[in-house]
Structure formats: C-alpha cells, structure tokens
Write a protein that holds these residues in place. Structure first.
Motif, PDB file in Angstrom:
ATOM      1  N   ASP A  98       0.825  -1.217   0.000  1.00 37.21           N
ATOM      2  CA  ASP A  98       0.000   0.000   0.000  1.00 37.21           C
ATOM      3  C   ASP A  98       0.858   1.265   0.000  1.00 37.21           C
ATOM      4  O   ASP A  98       0.433   2.293  -0.525  1.00 37.21           O
ATOM      5  CB  ASP A  98      -0.979  -0.020   1.188  1.00 37.21           C
ATOM      6  CG  ASP A  98      -2.061  -1.069   0.994  1.00 37.21           C
ATOM      7  OD1 ASP A  98      -2.360  -1.413  -0.170  1.00 37.21           O
ATOM      8  OD2 ASP A  98      -2.620  -1.563   2.002  1.00 37.21           O
ATOM      9  N   SER A 104      -1.735   3.570  -1.838  1.00 38.05           N
ATOM     10  CA  SER A 104      -3.152   3.222  -1.713  1.00 38.05           C
ATOM     11  C   SER A 104      -3.671   3.520  -0.300  1.00 38.05           C
ATOM     12  O   SER A 104      -3.031   3.179   0.694  1.00 38.05           O
ATOM     13  CB  SER A 104      -3.317   1.738  -2.049  1.00 38.05           C
ATOM     14  OG  SER A 104      -4.587   1.296  -1.690  1.00 38.05           O
ATOM     15  N   ASN A 105      -4.833   4.154  -0.227  1.00 37.95           N
ATOM     16  CA  ASN A 105      -5.396   4.559   1.066  1.00 37.95           C
ATOM     17  C   ASN A 105      -6.272   3.510   1.714  1.00 37.95           C
ATOM     18  O   ASN A 105      -6.686   3.673   2.856  1.00 37.95           O
ATOM     19  CB  ASN A 105      -6.282   5.803   0.884  1.00 37.95           C
ATOM     20  CG  ASN A 105      -5.466   6.975   0.446  1.00 37.95           C
ATOM     21  OD1 ASN A 105      -4.326   7.110   0.850  1.00 37.95           O
ATOM     22  ND2 ASN A 105      -6.043   7.806  -0.404  1.00 37.95           N
ATOM     23  N   ARG A 106      -6.617   2.491   0.938  1.00 35.53           N
ATOM     24  CA  ARG A 106      -7.623   1.554   1.423  1.00 35.53           C
ATOM     25  C   ARG A 106      -7.105   0.132   1.383  1.00 35.53           C
ATOM     26  O   ARG A 106      -6.323  -0.227   0.511  1.00 35.53           O
ATOM     27  CB  ARG A 106      -8.873   1.638   0.535  1.00 35.53           C
ATOM     28  CG  ARG A 106      -9.553   2.977   0.613  1.00 35.53           C
ATOM     29  CD  ARG A 106     -10.855   2.800   1.323  1.00 35.53           C
ATOM     30  NE  ARG A 106     -11.153   3.947   2.153  1.00 35.53           N
ATOM     31  CZ  ARG A 106     -12.090   3.913   3.087  1.00 35.53           C
ATOM     32  NH1 ARG A 106     -12.765   2.810   3.317  1.00 35.53           N
ATOM     33  NH2 ARG A 106     -12.327   4.978   3.806  1.00 35.53           N
ATOM     34  N   ARG A 107      -7.574  -0.657   2.323  1.00 31.95           N
ATOM     35  CA  ARG A 107      -7.236  -2.086   2.341  1.00 31.95           C
ATOM     36  C   ARG A 107      -8.386  -2.797   3.034  1.00 31.95           C
ATOM     37  O   ARG A 107      -8.756  -2.435   4.133  1.00 31.95           O
ATOM     38  CB  ARG A 107      -5.903  -2.275   3.082  1.00 31.95           C
ATOM     39  CG  ARG A 107      -5.469  -3.694   3.383  1.00 31.95           C
ATOM     40  CD  ARG A 107      -5.166  -4.544   2.179  1.00 31.95           C
ATOM     41  NE  ARG A 107      -4.099  -4.079   1.329  1.00 31.95           N
ATOM     42  CZ  ARG A 107      -3.790  -4.699   0.166  1.00 31.95           C
ATOM     43  NH1 ARG A 107      -4.434  -5.773  -0.213  1.00 31.95           N
ATOM     44  NH2 ARG A 107      -2.832  -4.205  -0.586  1.00 31.95           N
ATOM     45  N   GLY A 149     -11.438  -2.607   2.673  1.00 33.26           N
ATOM     46  CA  GLY A 149     -12.564  -1.727   3.013  1.00 33.26           C
ATOM     47  C   GLY A 149     -12.283  -0.750   4.144  1.00 33.26           C
ATOM     48  O   GLY A 149     -13.162   0.004   4.547  1.00 33.26           O
ATOM     49  N   PHE A 150     -11.060  -0.763   4.667  1.00 35.43           N
ATOM     50  CA  PHE A 150     -10.718   0.167   5.751  1.00 35.43           C
ATOM     51  C   PHE A 150      -9.516   1.009   5.327  1.00 35.43           C
ATOM     52  O   PHE A 150      -8.945   0.786   4.268  1.00 35.43           O
ATOM     53  CB  PHE A 150     -10.402  -0.588   7.046  1.00 35.43           C
ATOM     54  CG  PHE A 150     -11.526  -1.438   7.528  1.00 35.43           C
ATOM     55  CD1 PHE A 150     -12.604  -0.882   8.193  1.00 35.43           C
ATOM     56  CD2 PHE A 150     -11.522  -2.810   7.309  1.00 35.43           C
ATOM     57  CE1 PHE A 150     -13.664  -1.662   8.632  1.00 35.43           C
ATOM     58  CE2 PHE A 150     -12.589  -3.598   7.746  1.00 35.43           C
ATOM     59  CZ  PHE A 150     -13.657  -3.024   8.406  1.00 35.43           C
ATOM     60  N   PHE A 151      -9.137   1.933   6.199  1.00 36.82           N
ATOM     61  CA  PHE A 151      -7.953   2.715   5.880  1.00 36.82           C
ATOM     62  C   PHE A 151      -6.709   1.829   5.930  1.00 36.82           C
ATOM     63  O   PHE A 151      -6.600   0.942   6.777  1.00 36.82           O
ATOM     64  CB  PHE A 151      -7.797   3.877   6.854  1.00 36.82           C
ATOM     65  CG  PHE A 151      -8.799   4.971   6.623  1.00 36.82           C
ATOM     66  CD1 PHE A 151      -8.776   5.694   5.430  1.00 36.82           C
ATOM     67  CD2 PHE A 151      -9.774   5.271   7.559  1.00 36.82           C
ATOM     68  CE1 PHE A 151      -9.706   6.695   5.192  1.00 36.82           C
ATOM     69  CE2 PHE A 151     -10.713   6.271   7.333  1.00 36.82           C
ATOM     70  CZ  PHE A 151     -10.679   6.980   6.144  1.00 36.82           C
ATOM     71  N   SER A 152      -5.777   2.106   5.008  1.00 39.80           N
ATOM     72  CA  SER A 152      -4.502   1.371   5.035  1.00 39.80           C
ATOM     73  C   SER A 152      -3.621   1.966   6.137  1.00 39.80           C
ATOM     74  O   SER A 152      -3.883   3.051   6.648  1.00 39.80           O
ATOM     75  CB  SER A 152      -3.821   1.486   3.671  1.00 39.80           C
ATOM     76  OG  SER A 152      -3.568   2.851   3.380  1.00 39.80           O
TER      77      SER A 152
END
Ligand code: 2DE
Ligand code: MG
Ligand code: MG
Ligand code: MG
Ligand code: MG
Length: 324
Positions: free
Chosen positions: A87, A92-95, A97-100
């Motif tokens: 990430d 990438s900010n998401r993982r 469905g949540f914040f990375s």
C-alpha cells in the motif's frame, strides 16, 4: 458463507491460530502494539493459513504438528508485511474496506511496521529451528520483491508480453501461496517431492487468484468495487494485453493513446473497458484462469479423498468464482 464452509475441517486449528498469531506480533513498543491491535481487528479471510493447515492435514491424513501453527503464523506475518508495504508502494489509502496503514500512520511508520512484521516472521522460524520452513518463506519474500520490481519495470510498457505478465503475477502473488502449501507439507515432515508438488499446486492457484483480481478491474461495478483502476495506473493486465495483440492497427493506436494520454479520463477508461469486452478479452482471460485452476485440480487428483482435500477443492472454486 463459502469460506466458513471450507474452514470446517480445520475450525479448531484456525481458532487456536488466532491467539498464536496475535501473540507472534507482541512488542515492548506501545505504538507497535496499538498498530498490531488494529491489524488483528481488520484481518482478512486468512486464506493463507487455511492453505497451510489444509495441505498439512491432506498430505499426512489428518496428522499435525506444532510446526504447522508456526508455519501458519509465519505466512500470515509475512503476508501482512507485504500488504503494508504494497500500500505504500501503490500509494493506496484503502485495504479490505478500511484505511490502510499508510493512510492512518503515514509511510514512515508503515514501512517500519512492515519491516518489523517481516523480522518477526523470520525469527519465529529461526528461534524454533524450522529452517526448512524458513527457506520456503524466504524464497517467497525474494520473489515478491522481484515481482514488484518487474511490475514497475514492465507493466506500464505497452508492448508487455503475456509471458512477462504471467511471470509478474507468479512472482508477486502466486509465490506466497506456493510457500503456504509447501510449508503446510514440510511442517508435517512430507518428503521433498510432496513439498515441491504442493508448491506447484499453490502456484497454480495463486496465478488463478491474481487473474481473477485483474478481471475484477474490468467487471461491472455491482458490489461497490471500482473498475478501471489498473488502466488509470497504466498497469497492463491480461485482458488488455490480449486485446492489444489481437485488434487492428487502428484500434491498437486508439487503445495505446487511451492508456498513455487519457488514463485519468473516466469516460475514456470506460470506453477502453467496453472495447476490451467486445474484443473477447474477458473470455480469453477467464479461459486462462480456468487452465490454471485445472492444473491445480490435476495435482489434487494424486491424493486420496478426505475432508481436507474436499476443502481444498472448494477453495479452488472459491478463488475463481468469488465476487470480491
Ligand atoms: C499485491 O499486488 C502484491 C503484493 C506483493 C507485495 C510485495 C512487496 C515486497 P497488488 P492489491 C511490497 C515484499 C515485501 C515484504 C516481504 C515485506 O496488485 O490489489 O498491488 O492487493 O494487489 O493492492
Ligand atoms: Mg496494491
Ligand atoms: Mg502492488
Ligand atoms: Mg488488482
Ligand atoms: Mg487486489
């Protein structure tokens, strides 16, 4: 739920694994413990430990060893480390469905947390002298790093070949699933031939898994998953590679222009997706995915029927049929 069904023959192991995995991340540093607490709460499907347990049980007819738990923890630690780093690399900010990690704590902390998890994984094997498992996981770490770099070097090139595409996904994704299956077998003392066969099995599933992921980028957004991200990032995957290789020269230059210059134009990206579909790019890619699925099935055919084998069969189906 398909995944719950698959877990049934290893439900007890997965439950015990939960605590062992949590303990494997403990640190004297409060910040690290806050972060690993977040990781545990946001855990994924834990497919990789499932592969370790199911393969261990299948090749030893239900046999088991404490080493199998350590193998499962090692692969989940390394997997978590790679996602945290991935990430950062992909910004990438998401993982799941949540914040990375990098979205919440910034790159600096995310890189260090990834390094910490990697070292904890390696030490878990070293401290217990599981050197055969350590070798299998270390090969995967090396190959994932190489795969990521190969992707950076080649995946944005418009003349990327299918061969290079398959090498990238083998290294960046399949090699870790191969390690899970190899580790499952090695943890119960299977012979080298079996370990290597299980690695191949995992590799084929892993390739099918990544092809499925790449197909998602082209399939209708019904479940809130965005499409066209790979095109926006100019990442060439099989549907597009196939289309570039089979369309007319005029269409090819339109495609190249779209990906090179209009990759951030949503309407144009949608047109590219539509063109790839019309050109049979998804059928072709889906057929390739099934080829790998069948290669994995052929390996399982060498083993006697059991609940574990049955779960692995369901796992293969899940990989190619899943909706997320
Ligand atoms: C996911 O690919 C692939 C991840 C491998 C990452 C490996 C790294 C090097 P995607 P998604 C960063 C190894 C690092 C270690 C061992 C600490 O296509 O959609 O980006 O899941 O997948 O982001
Ligand atoms: Mg990524
Ligand atoms: Mg990536
Ligand atoms: Mg993807
Ligand atoms: Mg993905």
């Amino acid at each position: 739920k398909p995944v719950e069904q698959i877990k049934l023959p290893i439900a007890k192991e997965m439950e015990l694994f939960e605590t062992k995995f949590k303990d494997s991340m403990l640190s004297k540093i409060p910040l690290l413990n806050r972060i690993t607490y977040y990781i545990v709460r946001r855990k994924g499907k834990q497919m990789r430990p499932m592969f370790v347990f199911l393969v261990a049980k299948m090749v030893s007819n239900g046999g088991f060893d404490e080493r199998t738990y350590r193998g499962a923890s090692v692969v989940e630690l390394i997997h978590t480390a790679t996602l945290v780093h991935d990430d950062v690399v992909d910004d990438s900010n998401r993982r799941r469905g949540f914040f990375s990690m990098n979205a919440l704590w910034k790159n600096k902390i995310a890189v260090l947390v990834g390094d910490y998890l990697l070292s904890k994984g390696l030490l878990l094997s070293i401290d217990n002298e599981d050197f055969d498992l350590l070798k299998l996981i270390s090969i995967a770490v090396r190959e994932m790093s190489e795969g990521e770099l190969l992707q950076i070097e080649k995946a944005r090139k418009l003349d990327i070949t299918e061969e290079v595409y398959f090498e990238i996904i083998r290294q960046k994704t399949a090699t870790l699933i191969a390690a899970c299956c190899g580790i499952g077998a090695a943890s119960v003392g299977a012979n080298n031939e079996t370990v290597q066969q299980m690695r191949k099995f995992g590799e084929y599933i892993g390739i099918a898994f990544q092809i499925k992921d790449d197909l998602f980028d082209y399939t209708e957004d019904k479940i809130g998953k965005p499409t066209g991200i790979d095109i926006k990032e100019q990442k060439m995957t099989l549907p597009l590679i196939y289309t570039l290789n089979t369309c007319s020269p005029k269409e090819k230059s339109w495609l190249i222009n779209s990906v090179k210059k209009h990759n951030t134009n949503k309407k144009r990206v949608k047109e590219v997706i539509a063109f790839v579909k019309q050109n049979g790019g998804l059928e072709y890619t889906t057929a390739k995915m099934h080829d790998y699925k069948n290669k994995a099935l052929a390996i399982l055919n060498n083993y006697p029927d059991s609940d574990y084998k049955n779960s692995l069969l369901q796992m293969i189906d899940y990989v190619v049929e899943r909706k997320i």
